[in-house]
Design an enzyme around this catalytic site. Sequence first.
Site, mmCIF file in Angstrom:
data_model
loop_
_atom_site.group_PDB
_atom_site.id
_atom_site.type_symbol
_atom_site.label_atom_id
_atom_site.label_comp_id
_atom_site.label_asym_id
_atom_site.label_seq_id
_atom_site.Cartn_x
_atom_site.Cartn_y
_atom_site.Cartn_z
ATOM 1 N N ASN A 152 -61.227 -158.779 -9.480
ATOM 2 C CA ASN A 152 -62.396 -159.665 -9.631
ATOM 3 C C ASN A 152 -63.648 -158.967 -10.164
ATOM 4 O O ASN A 152 -64.423 -159.573 -10.890
ATOM 5 C CB ASN A 152 -62.679 -160.415 -8.327
ATOM 6 C CG ASN A 152 -62.947 -159.498 -7.172
ATOM 7 O OD1 ASN A 152 -62.563 -158.326 -7.182
ATOM 8 N ND2 ASN A 152 -63.606 -160.014 -6.149
ATOM 9 N N GLU A 249 -61.083 -152.451 1.756
ATOM 10 C CA GLU A 249 -61.988 -153.560 1.440
ATOM 11 C C GLU A 249 -61.110 -154.766 1.173
ATOM 12 O O GLU A 249 -60.534 -154.888 0.097
ATOM 13 C CB GLU A 249 -62.832 -153.214 0.203
ATOM 14 C CG GLU A 249 -63.785 -152.042 0.399
ATOM 15 C CD GLU A 249 -64.935 -152.353 1.326
ATOM 16 O OE1 GLU A 249 -65.224 -153.546 1.548
ATOM 17 O OE2 GLU A 249 -65.539 -151.411 1.852
ATOM 18 N N CYS A 283 -64.943 -161.736 -2.760
ATOM 19 C CA CYS A 283 -64.394 -161.499 -1.416
ATOM 20 C C CYS A 283 -65.335 -161.972 -0.315
ATOM 21 O O CYS A 283 -64.885 -162.414 0.739
ATOM 22 C CB CYS A 283 -64.080 -160.033 -1.242
ATOM 23 S SG CYS A 283 -65.492 -158.971 -1.598
ATOM 24 N N GLU A 462 -68.322 -149.258 1.847
ATOM 25 C CA GLU A 462 -68.661 -148.763 0.517
ATOM 26 C C GLU A 462 -70.178 -148.880 0.363
ATOM 27 O O GLU A 462 -70.818 -149.709 1.009
ATOM 28 C CB GLU A 462 -67.956 -149.588 -0.567
ATOM 29 C CG GLU A 462 -66.482 -149.231 -0.620
ATOM 30 C CD GLU A 462 -65.731 -149.786 -1.816
ATOM 31 O OE1 GLU A 462 -66.022 -150.909 -2.233
ATOM 32 O OE2 GLU A 462 -64.835 -149.081 -2.297
HETATM 33 P P1 NAD Z 1 -53.869 -157.383 -4.372
HETATM 34 O O1 NAD Z 1 -53.774 -156.934 -2.961
HETATM 35 O O2 NAD Z 1 -52.813 -158.254 -4.911
HETATM 36 O O3 NAD Z 1 -53.911 -156.114 -5.352
HETATM 37 C C1 NAD Z 1 -54.891 -155.101 -5.210
HETATM 38 C C2 NAD Z 1 -54.392 -153.820 -5.832
HETATM 39 O O4 NAD Z 1 -53.309 -153.312 -5.070
HETATM 40 C C3 NAD Z 1 -53.874 -153.964 -7.247
HETATM 41 O O5 NAD Z 1 -54.326 -152.870 -8.005
HETATM 42 C C4 NAD Z 1 -52.372 -153.918 -7.066
HETATM 43 O O6 NAD Z 1 -51.663 -153.451 -8.195
HETATM 44 C C5 NAD Z 1 -52.242 -152.943 -5.915
HETATM 45 N N1 NAD Z 1 -51.014 -153.009 -5.146
HETATM 46 C C6 NAD Z 1 -50.141 -154.042 -5.001
HETATM 47 N N2 NAD Z 1 -49.132 -153.694 -4.175
HETATM 48 C C7 NAD Z 1 -49.369 -152.415 -3.772
HETATM 49 C C8 NAD Z 1 -48.702 -151.505 -2.919
HETATM 50 N N3 NAD Z 1 -47.581 -151.836 -2.282
HETATM 51 N N4 NAD Z 1 -49.228 -150.281 -2.732
HETATM 52 C C9 NAD Z 1 -50.383 -149.927 -3.343
HETATM 53 N N5 NAD Z 1 -51.047 -150.737 -4.181
HETATM 54 C C10 NAD Z 1 -50.557 -151.979 -4.394
HETATM 55 O O7 NAD Z 1 -55.318 -158.027 -4.512
HETATM 56 P P2 NAD Z 1 -55.923 -158.789 -5.790
HETATM 57 O O8 NAD Z 1 -55.211 -160.085 -5.909
HETATM 58 O O9 NAD Z 1 -55.960 -157.855 -6.939
HETATM 59 O O10 NAD Z 1 -57.422 -159.034 -5.345
HETATM 60 C C11 NAD Z 1 -57.862 -160.135 -4.603
HETATM 61 C C12 NAD Z 1 -58.093 -159.734 -3.159
HETATM 62 O O11 NAD Z 1 -59.002 -158.635 -3.106
HETATM 63 C C13 NAD Z 1 -58.724 -160.839 -2.325
HETATM 64 O O12 NAD Z 1 -58.084 -160.908 -1.084
HETATM 65 C C14 NAD Z 1 -60.159 -160.364 -2.148
HETATM 66 O O13 NAD Z 1 -60.807 -160.853 -1.005
HETATM 67 C C15 NAD Z 1 -59.988 -158.886 -2.111
HETATM 68 N N6 NAD Z 1 -61.238 -158.199 -2.447
HETATM 69 C C16 NAD Z 1 -61.956 -157.582 -1.461
HETATM 70 C C17 NAD Z 1 -63.158 -156.951 -1.749
HETATM 71 C C18 NAD Z 1 -63.974 -156.273 -0.673
HETATM 72 O O14 NAD Z 1 -64.860 -155.511 -1.009
HETATM 73 N N7 NAD Z 1 -63.727 -156.528 0.591
HETATM 74 C C19 NAD Z 1 -63.629 -156.940 -3.063
HETATM 75 C C20 NAD Z 1 -62.879 -157.576 -4.051
HETATM 76 C C21 NAD Z 1 -61.686 -158.201 -3.731
#
Ligand code: NAD
Length: 488
Positions: A152, A249, A283, A462
């Site tokens: 995002n 996060e 998020c 962060e």
């Molecule tokens: P996601 O969990 O699908 O993917 C995040 C990252 O993890 C990607 O780079 C992905 O390739 C990687 N990944 C996937 N499987 C993995 C594994 N087994 N081991 C290690 N890495 C792996 O999340 P998304 O769909 O990319 O992002 C959306 C989510 O992120 C939402 O839930 C949102 O709330 C959260 N988010 C949180 C924050 C925060 O600061 N709290 C900020 C932005 C987004």
Amino acid sequence: MPTLVVYQNYVHGQYMPNGTGETFEVINPATGQVSYLVERADEAVQQAAINSAKSGFATWSKMTAIERSRILLKAASLLREHNDELAAGEVLDTGKPWQEASVVDVVTGADSIEFFAGLAPSIEGNQQQVGDDFYYTRREPLGICAGIGAWNYPLQIACWKAAPALACGNVMIFKPSEETPSGAMRLAEIFTLAGVPNGVFNVVQGDGRVGAWLTGHEDIAKISFTGEVTTGQKVMAAAAGSLKEVTMELGGKSPLIIFNDADIENAVSAAMLGNFYTQGEVCTNGTRVFVQKDIYPRFIKRLVERTEQNIICGDPMNTDTNFGALISKSHQQKVLDYIEIGKAQGATLLTGGKALQPENSPHGFFVAPTIFTGCTDQMTIAKEEIFGPVMSVLTFSDEEEVIRRANDSRLGLAAAVFTQDITRAHRVIHQLQAGICWINAFGASPAEMPVGGYKMSGIGRENGSETLKAYTQIKAVYVGMMPLESPF
Ligand code: NAD
């Protein structure tokens, strides 16, 4: 058809081809077309990234903090210089409006680098006398840190992870989301241009398999992860194998509480920002909007009016557009499925609730800004993170009730309160189980402010000076001044 550009992994200050030739496609969410291809980091790239990071650490950790700071400040200024080009890249990858990316994404990334560059020279240990002897502490870097990003805020996330890590003398191997891989590459180029030594910031590309390789690697000391709760759980479990430090996060389902005495226009602005900014893919979104009963009719009227009149959905690069496309076709479907669940469970759809095909971007993955009323705490749309433009409005009678209901979630990322009563504002915020809180504000997240979640929304923070502690480890050194006493 023009040939598509193929990007490679960024290792040791330059792009490196993989050995397998395996690539993946990156789709422009606003058109549904493939924008470019990226080579997946194979074993050769992965090994090279580790070797390079080791050599980068040897150089970077030996530099003085002032030297590191000077280089990072240069990187921050290059980011600002290239703002428009970088922001356009973020729009292409994410589908978010140019209106936002051009003033937020790159700028807030640069802010964080500037902030931590400023703090780097102030990292210090302490010293204490113990009789004739004394000990002192050193705050030493951890070594090779890995950053894994969500889609995002791709460039901003890469900056927010790299900034404290590098400021403390660590190096980072960063894996962006496979849906938005370009921001981290651009950041790597800028770091090199600014004088960051080779190997200090490497970028490996690929999906969860590459992420899983990072989380399991024994040479990596820390993982800073941004993504979904369920992925975070996998990452943490894998990190436990080599007892890595983790920062998590994760997702949210945050309450936005509006009391009867709130300024209506501000409260409506917050509800719209907290649900429709970046087309709902933030998020910290305040997706559970709790409105006190007396103000409810006026609030809802203005909310619907402003949503229907002021949101301009379409080609995200059009400067009038303030509402863009969702990241992918599958995510669009997921959001539409949640809307159907909301209707089926009895929530009232006030506006939106469908996919959109704007004239200037008819093939993009758009979903209309959607408002549900008549929601109950038990409904799926009021419990689960949707990560799209879907707002659930709930009503409440009194303070004690709304605090209890707001806290009734396994997530605890953010919370906001709108009221003119200063004591109530603080009293309520202090009882909410959330790490990022706003009073009569929404979404602001300056580099100075530590951000992160309570409960299942995360671990660690962060930004903010707190974060320096998470990227250093303390070495305690005891110094004997007297002959050593020994029974032997
Ligand atoms: P996601 O969990 O699908 O993917 C995040 C990252 O993890 C990607 O780079 C992905 O390739 C990687 N990944 C996937 N499987 C993995 C594994 N087994 N081991 C290690 N890495 C792996 O999340 P998304 O769909 O990319 O992002 C959306 C989510 O992120 C939402 O839930 C949102 O709330 C959260 N988010 C949180 C924050 C925060 O600061 N709290 C900020 C932005 C987004």
